[in-house]
Design a protein around this motif. Sequence first.
Motif, PDB file in Angstrom:
ATOM      1  N   PRO A 124      41.928 -46.713 -82.913  1.00  0.00           N
ATOM      2  CA  PRO A 124      42.296 -45.767 -84.208  1.00  0.00           C
ATOM      3  C   PRO A 124      40.752 -45.579 -84.212  1.00  0.00           C
ATOM      4  O   PRO A 124      39.996 -46.088 -84.311  1.00  0.00           O
ATOM      5  CB  PRO A 124      42.968 -46.330 -84.927  1.00  0.00           C
TER       6      PRO A 124
ATOM      7  N   GLN B 219      46.355 -43.455 -79.378  1.00  0.00           N
ATOM      8  CA  GLN B 219      45.530 -45.074 -80.202  1.00  0.00           C
ATOM      9  C   GLN B 219      46.955 -46.207 -80.296  1.00  0.00           C
ATOM     10  O   GLN B 219      47.829 -46.040 -80.736  1.00  0.00           O
ATOM     11  CB  GLN B 219      45.484 -44.499 -82.217  1.00  0.00           C
TER      12      GLN B 219
ATOM     13  N   ASN C 170      43.640 -39.693 -80.681  1.00  0.00           N
ATOM     14  CA  ASN C 170      44.136 -39.664 -82.212  1.00  0.00           C
ATOM     15  C   ASN C 170      45.085 -38.715 -82.199  1.00  0.00           C
ATOM     16  O   ASN C 170      45.936 -38.963 -82.820  1.00  0.00           O
ATOM     17  CB  ASN C 170      43.025 -40.637 -82.989  1.00  0.00           C
TER      18      ASN C 170
ATOM     19  N   TRP D 180      47.634 -46.236 -85.667  1.00  0.00           N
ATOM     20  CA  TRP D 180      48.509 -46.411 -85.364  1.00  0.00           C
ATOM     21  C   TRP D 180      49.629 -46.173 -85.759  1.00  0.00           C
ATOM     22  O   TRP D 180      50.903 -46.151 -84.688  1.00  0.00           O
ATOM     23  CB  TRP D 180      48.479 -48.097 -84.669  1.00  0.00           C
TER      24      TRP D 180
ATOM     25  N   SER E 270      34.148 -46.682 -82.860  1.00  0.00           N
ATOM     26  CA  SER E 270      35.266 -45.457 -82.878  1.00  0.00           C
ATOM     27  C   SER E 270      35.066 -44.026 -83.678  1.00  0.00           C
ATOM     28  O   SER E 270      36.265 -43.843 -82.901  1.00  0.00           O
ATOM     29  CB  SER E 270      36.849 -46.273 -83.562  1.00  0.00           C
TER      30      SER E 270
ATOM     31  N   ASN F 162      37.949 -40.804 -79.094  1.00  0.00           N
ATOM     32  CA  ASN F 162      38.866 -41.467 -79.779  1.00  0.00           C
ATOM     33  C   ASN F 162      39.585 -40.144 -80.421  1.00  0.00           C
ATOM     34  O   ASN F 162      40.777 -40.629 -81.279  1.00  0.00           O
ATOM     35  CB  ASN F 162      38.314 -42.711 -80.421  1.00  0.00           C
TER      36      ASN F 162
END
Length: 263
Positions: A167, A161, A156, A175, A147, A152
């Motif tokens: 995450p 996420q 985020n 989260w 990740s 990602n």
Amino acid sequence: MNLARWEPRKLSASASAHLDVIRTVAAWAVMWGHLRTLFFVDFQHLLHPGWLLRVIYFLTGFGHQAVTVFFVLSGFLISTTVIKNHFSGTWSWREYAINRSTRLYVVLIPGLLLGSLWDIAGSSLFAPAGVYTHPLSDLGLAIATNSLTIANFLGNLFFLQTILCSPFGSNTPLWSLANEFWYYALFPVALSAGIAFARKEMRVAILLGFVAACLAAFLGLEKLIGFLIWMSGCVLVFAYANFPLRAKGWLSFYIPRWAVTSL
């Protein structure tokens, strides 16, 4: 309909101090829970735990409950501000968005940058240990290095996420920031829709109701369950407004404020 009875009551200095104590204890509970999960085996894997280990595992086992406490406190404090601003006629979407975004990004941006730095360094330094190449109990089935991607990171950064992406890296507690952001967005939209409906402003009510429904559908059932927990803080706002604590001798009990004023 008398809406004044639903206006939030100002927190006293002692009430604010008590909330600060609760937040402090909850923060420590979350931190120790994460540390235990990352560095110690689960309790059921201990062969012959003594009383000291039992106490340590017990005291560090309230992480999930502490997160729930944070959600309730957030719902209480944020809904108080939003409802007060509506009552006073000072509600501003722009000001609210700036305040809430600042509150979250002050935590999120350093967390993403420092997390990426530590994860990149850790995946290099501790590669033989398998910490970054195998699932950890705190990460579920996720593998941290999988990740650590630009996609990602950006997901985020925009609080997606656990909705559209995972995450970032090993920082699974991110989260909770996604939940907070979308609860911050959903609550004032739904509240404004309800207020518009009460004022017979049907076009505005329908539009805002549609936006709230779209947000709810986007978040999904799991996050909406979390939103119900968050909304329990809003319920406490109305309870605190209408059921102030009144002491009589050594007994303390709650009497509805509207019942007292109507006598």
